[in-house]
Motif scaffolding. Structure first.
Motif, short mmCIF file in Angstrom:
data_model
loop_
_atom_site.label_atom_id
_atom_site.label_comp_id
_atom_site.label_asym_id
_atom_site.label_seq_id
_atom_site.Cartn_x
_atom_site.Cartn_y
_atom_site.Cartn_z
N ILE A 1 -59.52 -44.69 -45.94
CA ILE A 1 -60.45 -45.43 -46.79
C ILE A 1 -60.57 -46.84 -46.22
N VAL A 2 -61.79 -47.23 -45.91
CA VAL A 2 -62.00 -48.55 -45.33
C VAL A 2 -62.95 -49.36 -46.19
N GLU A 3 -62.84 -50.67 -46.03
CA GLU A 3 -63.83 -51.57 -46.62
C GLU A 3 -64.36 -52.45 -45.50
N ILE A 4 -65.67 -52.54 -45.41
CA ILE A 4 -66.30 -53.36 -44.38
C ILE A 4 -66.83 -54.64 -45.01
N ASP A 5 -66.51 -55.74 -44.39
CA ASP A 5 -66.99 -57.04 -44.86
C ASP A 5 -68.43 -57.20 -44.39
N PRO A 6 -69.39 -57.24 -45.32
CA PRO A 6 -70.80 -57.30 -44.89
C PRO A 6 -71.15 -58.60 -44.18
N ASP A 7 -70.34 -59.63 -44.35
CA ASP A 7 -70.64 -60.91 -43.69
C ASP A 7 -70.15 -60.93 -42.25
N THR A 8 -68.99 -60.36 -42.02
CA THR A 8 -68.38 -60.47 -40.68
C THR A 8 -68.33 -59.14 -39.93
N GLY A 9 -68.55 -58.03 -40.64
CA GLY A 9 -68.41 -56.73 -40.01
C GLY A 9 -66.97 -56.28 -39.86
N ASP A 10 -66.06 -57.05 -40.39
CA ASP A 10 -64.65 -56.73 -40.25
C ASP A 10 -64.30 -55.47 -41.05
N VAL A 11 -63.53 -54.58 -40.42
CA VAL A 11 -63.11 -53.34 -41.08
C VAL A 11 -61.68 -53.51 -41.59
N GLN A 12 -61.52 -53.36 -42.88
CA GLN A 12 -60.17 -53.39 -43.47
C GLN A 12 -59.77 -51.96 -43.83
N LEU A 13 -58.60 -51.56 -43.35
CA LEU A 13 -58.09 -50.24 -43.73
C LEU A 13 -57.39 -50.39 -45.08
N LYS A 14 -57.95 -49.77 -46.12
CA LYS A 14 -57.40 -49.94 -47.46
C LYS A 14 -56.29 -48.93 -47.75
N ARG A 15 -56.52 -47.69 -47.40
CA ARG A 15 -55.52 -46.63 -47.64
C ARG A 15 -55.57 -45.65 -46.48
N TYR A 16 -54.44 -45.01 -46.23
CA TYR A 16 -54.41 -43.93 -45.25
C TYR A 16 -53.48 -42.84 -45.76
N LEU A 17 -54.03 -41.67 -45.95
CA LEU A 17 -53.22 -40.54 -46.43
C LEU A 17 -53.16 -39.47 -45.36
N ALA A 18 -51.97 -38.95 -45.13
CA ALA A 18 -51.79 -37.91 -44.13
C ALA A 18 -51.08 -36.72 -44.75
N VAL A 19 -51.64 -35.54 -44.53
CA VAL A 19 -50.92 -34.30 -44.82
C VAL A 19 -50.78 -33.57 -43.49
N ASP A 20 -49.55 -33.41 -43.05
CA ASP A 20 -49.33 -32.74 -41.77
C ASP A 20 -48.46 -31.50 -41.97
N ASP A 21 -48.77 -30.47 -41.21
CA ASP A 21 -47.97 -29.25 -41.25
C ASP A 21 -47.41 -29.03 -39.85
N VAL A 22 -46.12 -29.35 -39.71
CA VAL A 22 -45.47 -29.17 -38.40
C VAL A 22 -44.42 -28.07 -38.50
N GLY A 23 -44.67 -27.11 -39.43
CA GLY A 23 -43.71 -26.03 -39.60
C GLY A 23 -42.45 -26.55 -40.25
#
Lengths: 154, 785
Positions: free
Chosen positions: B637-659
């Motif tokens: 989930i990202v938020e982009i600053d419309p003034d600067t174009g800066d991308v802020q990563l708000k959340r990152y969720l991972a589901v991994d299946d490695v056995g």
């Protein structure tokens, strides 16, 4: 040009003749054999060489050994006291705050100094506090957790 | 008692957190000399003359060598993966002889009594270059008038590799929609925080060369060193001490390893070379660098019918050790992903340019494939106006436990892709987010969500399959378990870690299977004089292949110990059970023998079963019959600053299946680190050359590495679908995060700007790039007049 310096490192006073151009990091690693201080870049970017000089964190690759004359330096080898891990060291192990271990000495020194300045940092303050130290293994997640754990235990 | 599945604290840590780890730079030998490499400042030039006389007469200098001096002893760096007989393998001399093809190509070395003297004298080496035009872009290098790098490779083409499963033409014929996109996967610099380094020692009495080197593959380095130099393999010892991160970049035989070994032999004194960071940026292999043209065919109801990809893969100036494997097999066979994709077509052009060679970097081929595929799925969903999650689910392969063959000819082992997606949807309120996003947009805020449902290939690998695809080495793995007379245990692993915690994970296995406490177990790795031949650590293989080899050795040890215990207790073996370190006679618990007592008897050998050899140790080699195939679902989930174009990563969720998971703490740690390398590529990292072959992002000041300041905590979770490929049920976990993350992030960025008609943004999604897009759409903050 050779210069005589007297430096207290991890509580022991050393007097050595060093070249004026010798970096503090090289003095620690090569002259004193304290190889726990690591070198990861040429540009003061990575922070692996971070030590404490009179209690303040400093990148030892960016100081000359002669600048440490008359000062007190703490390296990773001196962080534990009387065989007891520093709370930051214990927290790094507890929270899995290291993988390859190369950035770890400098990172722990930075965290220790951050907590010294600010015993109850917010997550943002921790992240900013270690902004001068790069880690390529952990994604910083467990380092920040370790800093929080250490803060609770100090 | 079992420690399997427990987050056991690492046994590596006590030495590493107290500054007692020994990395190559910490190795000092009596009489050691220091080597500095003189490197080409030009991207492409003929060497007219090299004059080392000023350097050799500099105080403290012992010797200087040019390529011409020692070319014969150095040989040519080999390619360990040959795709077909048409693949071009031009010579790659460790020290250039008459031509340089990269800024950073080694042209001479200076050896001196101090590091300072060697650095200073290296500056006195006078090289007369005739500068030639250079080319750094893989498409431009194929133009008819492009500078040519190697006589052996006309058109700068190293290889062409093609694969087609099903029929792309058929897919197009039946499709409502074909979407097209040019997708660039930019060049990356791996940036292990420890650079490479070598200490080489030669013993003239025994003719033995010992080399400490920061590598993932000590035995393969020994083998390749022998192949290149002719120095007998039995007289070469390679030691990988603590390795300060690698990520693939220490998986190749490098020029400096060959040069240091031969120079030490020539001079008869130990030689140390520690790479500077700027050298690391020029002389250690890079990753990625694809210019791809992709098409996806499908129907308006969301059914995907096929994918067609043409890739221009920038191989750099020479083929590095495993380079041909990366953009071809590890890329092309992955293009079906987790989808019932009936038609897959792929053509890869491997191109020489005046740039540092590319080779495996964390993920190696799979990040490129996954980024392209997951981007194209979003692109297709956007084109037909459907939700990207709905399109993914519609096309996903159903759960399977006994293999699933995809059109690219490979067999996935086990999978439950919808299971991972469902778990991610449990952890993330997708519908709620869409509502929030709409509201945010009304308030001028730009939020985006990106999905990545990936599969990757790990556990390299079945040797025969790999050999048929071009591998020049077997890819099995080995272990030795040696039980000492007192019952303590030494394990000798063929794998060679660089931070993955093998000592802990392997000791957990030993402790669980032998009932020996962790503190009585030592895990050794990375020394060719200690260990049986091992393949090393790469391709997320150490537990899935090396752990399986350890499991086999432990089973052999237990079986032998059981035979001894039964003999000692005078009962038939089938009445003896082994549990928690004790052999017990069935139904008579008071009749028992401790493991340590049995170990002692194995060595005392005063009353062994007839015909049994004394001792208690076992060696095993495990060669799996398939790769393992981890998978998962990541959400950004990202938020982009419309003034600067800066991308802020708000959340990152991972589901991994490695056995099955041996140590969840270690696996989660690798996921975090892997994800951040993916985020780094998606948002910041970029290795940039100018047209002359100068690396503009030539230091850590110019190359943007992920920093704690710009990252959130990660929300990791897993599903568990064990593999049947190995007895542990474990799949590889080391690269999954990196493979999954890039498309999740970029899909989120595009999602945030989708309402403006944006369909794709090339990585890295910098604020400048985003601001320009907003500006073009008339949505940027007005420029100051």
């Amino acid at each position: 040009m050779p210069n005589e310096i007297t430096v207290t490192v991890n509580g022991t006073e050393y007097t050595d003749t060093v070249e004026a151009r010798q970096l503090l990091s090289d003095y620690l690693r090569e002259t004193l054999g304290l190889t726990g201080t690591h070198l990861g870049c040429d540009t003061s970017s990575c922070g692996a060489c971070t030590v404490l000089v009179d209690g303040q964190s400093a990148k030892s690759c960016t100081l000359l050994a002669v600048q440490a004359n008359g000062h007190s330096v703490t390296t990773i080898e001196g962080l534990a006291t009387d065989g007891e891990l520093h709370p930051v060291q214990a927290a790094f192990r507890e929270e899995h705050g290291l993988q390859c271990g190369f950035c770890t000495p400098g990172m722990m020194i930075s965290v220790a100094q951050l907590l010294d300045r600010n015993p109850n940092p917010t997550e943002t303050e921790i992240r900013e506090g270690i902004g001068g130290n790069l880690c390529r293994c952990t994604g910083y997640h467990n380092i920040v957790k370790a800093a929080q754990t250490a803060a609770r235990s100090i | 008692m079992t420690l399997v599945g427990e987050s056991v604290k690492r046994i590596e840590d006590p030495r590493l957190i107290t500054g007692k780890g020994t990395y190559v730079a910490d190795v000092t030998l009596p009489g050691m000399l220091y080597m500095t490499v003189v490197r080409s400042p030009h991207g492409h030039a003929n060497i007219k003359n090299i004059d080392v006389s000023a350097a050799t007469s500099y105080p403290g200098v012992v010797a200087a060598f040019t390529g011409a001096d020692i070319a014969e002893q150095l040989g040519s760096l080999p390619v360990g993966w040959v795709l077909d007989e048409d693949m071009k393998q031009p010579p790659h001399p460790p020290l250039a002889v008459d031509k340089v093809r990269i800024v950073g190509d080694a042209v001479a070395v200076v050896v001196a009594e101090t590091n300072a003297a060697s650095v200073e004298a290296a500056e006195l080496v006078d090289v007369d270059y005739e500068v030639l035009p250079a080319v750094t872009d893989a498409v431009k290098a194929q133009a008819s008038d492009a500078p040519q790098l190697h006589e052996e490779a006309p058109g700068n083409l190293a290889f062409t590799w093609e694969i087609e499963g099903g029929s792309w033409d058929e897919a197009v014929k039946n499709a409502d929609v074909v979407v097209k996109e040019k997708i660039v996967n930019q060049r990356l610099i791996p940036n292990a925080i420890e650079t490479r380094g070598v200490v080489a020692d030669y013993n003239p009495g025994t003719d033995q060369i010992t080399m400490w080197t920061s590598t993932q593959i000590p035995h393969l380095i020994r083998l390749l060193f022998t192949l290149v130099t002719g120095h007998p393999e039995s007289k070469v010892r390679i030691i990988a001490p603590e390795v300060g991160g690698a990520f693939g970049s220490k998986l190749f035989l490098y020029a400096e390893e060959v040069i240091a070994g031969i120079v030490a032999k020539q001079i008869g004194k130990p030689v140390k070379w520690i790479e500077t960071r700027q050298e690391n940026y020029l002389a250690t292999a890079h990753g990625r660098d694809h210019i791809a043209f992709a098409e996806m065919a499908g129907n308006k109801d969301g059914e995907i019918l096929g994918i067609n990809v043409v890739v221009n893969a920038n191989m750099g100036a020479y083929l590095s050790t495993f380079a041909p494997l990366v953009p071809t097999i590890l890329f092309g066979i992955m293009l079906a992903g987790v989808y019932k994709m009936p038609n897959v077509k792929c053509k890869v052009l491997g191109v020489f340019t005046n740039t540092t060679p590319t080779d495996a970097y964390r993920g190696a081929g799979r990040p490129e494939a996954t980024f392209l595929l997951e981007r194209m799925v979003d692109r297709f969903a956007q084109e037909i106006g459907r939700d990207p999650v709905v399109v993914r689910r519609k096309n996903m392969i159903n759960a399977f436990r006994n293999g699933y063959e995809v059109p690219t000819g490979v067999m996935y082992d086990t999978g439950n892709f919808k299971g991972a997606l469902n778990k991610a949807l449990e952890n993330f309120d997708y519908q709620g987010f869409r509502k929030e996003q709409r509201e945010a947009r009304r308030n001028g805020k730009l939020l985006g969500v990106g999905w990545s449902t990936y599969i990757e290939i790990t556990g390299m690998a079945p040797s025969a399959v790999a050999a048929s695809l071009g591998a020049g080495a077997g890819l099995w793995e080995s272990s030795t378990v040696r039980v000492h007379p007192t019952g303590s245990v030494s394990v000798y692993a063929g794998t060679a870690p660089s931070g993955q915690g093998h000592e802990t994970s392997f000791a957990q296995m030993v402790s669980s299977e032998l009932g020996v406490p962790m503190e009585n177990i030592e895990v050794h790795h990375g020394d060719t004089d200690k260990q049986q031949f091992g393949t090393g650590t790469f391709g997320s293989r150490s537990l899935a292949v090396g752990g399986a080899a350890l499991h086999m050795s432990l089973a052999k040890v237990v079986a032998k110990a059981k035979t001894i215990a039964a003999h000692q207790m005078g009962v038939p073996e089938k009445q003896v059970e082994y549990s928690n370190g004790t052999f017990i006679v069935e139904d008579i618990p008071e009749r028992s023998l401790a493991f340590g007592d049995v170990a002692l008897e194995a060595y005392l050998a005063k009353d062994l079963p007839p015909g049994m050899e004394p001792g208690l140790e076992a060696t095993s080699f495990f060669d799996p019959d398939n790769f393992t195939w981890p998978f998962g679902a990541h959400v950004a989930i990202v938020e982009i600053d419309p003034d600067t174009g800066d991308v802020q990563l708000k959340r990152y969720l991972a589901v991994d299946d490695v056995g099955n998971v041996m140590n969840p703490m270690i696996v989660d740690g690798m996921i975090h680190g892997g994800v951040v390398q993916g985020i780094g590529q998606a948002l910041w990292e970029n290795a940039v050359y100018d047209d002359d072959g100068q690396l503009l992002s030539g230091s850590m000041l110019d190359y943007a590495l992920p920093n704690a300041k710009n990252l959130p905590f990660f929300e990791t979770d897993r599903t568990v679908t064990p593999t049947k490929v190995n007895p542990l049920g474990a799949k590889g976990a080391g690269e999954a995060g990196t493979i999954a993350a890039c498309p999740a992030i970029v899909n989120a960025c595009v999602d945030a700007l989708k309402h403006l008609g944006v369909t794709h943004i090339d990585m890295p999604v910098t604020s400048e790039k985003v601001w320009r897009i907003l500006d073009e759409k008339g949505k940027a903050h007005p420029r100051r007049k």
